[in-house]
Write a protein that holds these residues in place. Sequence first.
Motif, short mmCIF file in Angstrom:
data_model
loop_
_atom_site.label_atom_id
_atom_site.label_comp_id
_atom_site.label_asym_id
_atom_site.label_seq_id
_atom_site.Cartn_x
_atom_site.Cartn_y
_atom_site.Cartn_z
N CYS A 87 1.45 -0.81 8.99
CA CYS A 87 0.60 0.33 8.64
C CYS A 87 0.78 0.71 7.16
O CYS A 87 -0.20 0.88 6.42
N THR A 88 2.03 0.85 6.72
CA THR A 88 2.30 1.21 5.33
C THR A 88 1.83 0.12 4.39
O THR A 88 1.20 0.39 3.36
N ALA A 89 2.12 -1.14 4.73
CA ALA A 89 1.71 -2.26 3.88
C ALA A 89 0.19 -2.32 3.74
O ALA A 89 -0.34 -2.53 2.65
N ARG A 90 -0.52 -2.12 4.84
CA ARG A 90 -1.99 -2.12 4.78
C ARG A 90 -2.52 -0.95 3.94
O ARG A 90 -3.47 -1.11 3.17
N ALA A 91 -1.91 0.20 4.09
CA ALA A 91 -2.36 1.37 3.33
C ALA A 91 -2.14 1.17 1.83
O ALA A 91 -3.02 1.48 1.02
N GLU A 127 1.83 -10.87 9.73
CA GLU A 127 0.63 -10.18 10.21
C GLU A 127 -0.34 -9.86 9.07
O GLU A 127 -1.55 -9.91 9.24
N LEU A 128 0.20 -9.57 7.88
CA LEU A 128 -0.67 -9.31 6.73
C LEU A 128 -1.47 -10.55 6.34
O LEU A 128 -2.63 -10.44 5.92
N LYS A 129 -0.86 -11.70 6.46
CA LYS A 129 -1.57 -12.96 6.12
C LYS A 129 -2.75 -13.20 7.05
O LYS A 129 -3.71 -13.86 6.68
N GLN A 130 -2.69 -12.67 8.26
CA GLN A 130 -3.77 -12.87 9.23
C GLN A 130 -4.95 -11.93 9.01
O GLN A 130 -5.99 -12.12 9.59
#
Length: 131
Positions: A87-91, A127-130
Motif C-alpha cells: 500500500c505504501t509503495a503504491r502510494a 507484487e509491485l512488478k506485477q
Amino acid sequence: RHNMSRMFGDTADEMVARCAQWRMPAKERYMGDFNVTSRNPVLIVGNTHDPTTPLVSARNVSETFAGSVLLQHDSYGHDSLMMGSLCTARAIRSYFVNGTMPAKGTVCPVKAKLFTVESGWDTVLKELKQD
C-alpha cells in the motif's frame, strides 16, 4: 520530549542542543512562520510506532504544508523502509509518477511480522512488478 518519544525524546534534544554551543555566528536566521504553500502538494509518510519521530509529529508537519497528505505507514521503526508495505509503495509510486495523493486518512498495513528478520520487502517488490 520524553512524553512524546520515551525511547529517544530526551537524547534527541541533547544531540541537537550541542550545536548551540558552537562559537560561530549564524549566517541567517529564519524569522517567518512555518505555514508553507509548496509548488506541489507534499506527501508525508509517518510510521504508526516510530520511537524517534512520533506520528503526531508527522501530523504536525503535514498541517504546515497546505494541500499535503499524511500517509500512515502502520509499522514499527524509525522510517517507512523498516517494514514493507505494498500500500505504501503504491502510494509513493503514484505520487512520484502521476502526482496523485492517497486519500486523507489512509493507513497502510505492512507485510512483515514484528520481531522477525523478514522486512516484507521481497514480497512487496514482487507484487509491485506485477502491477
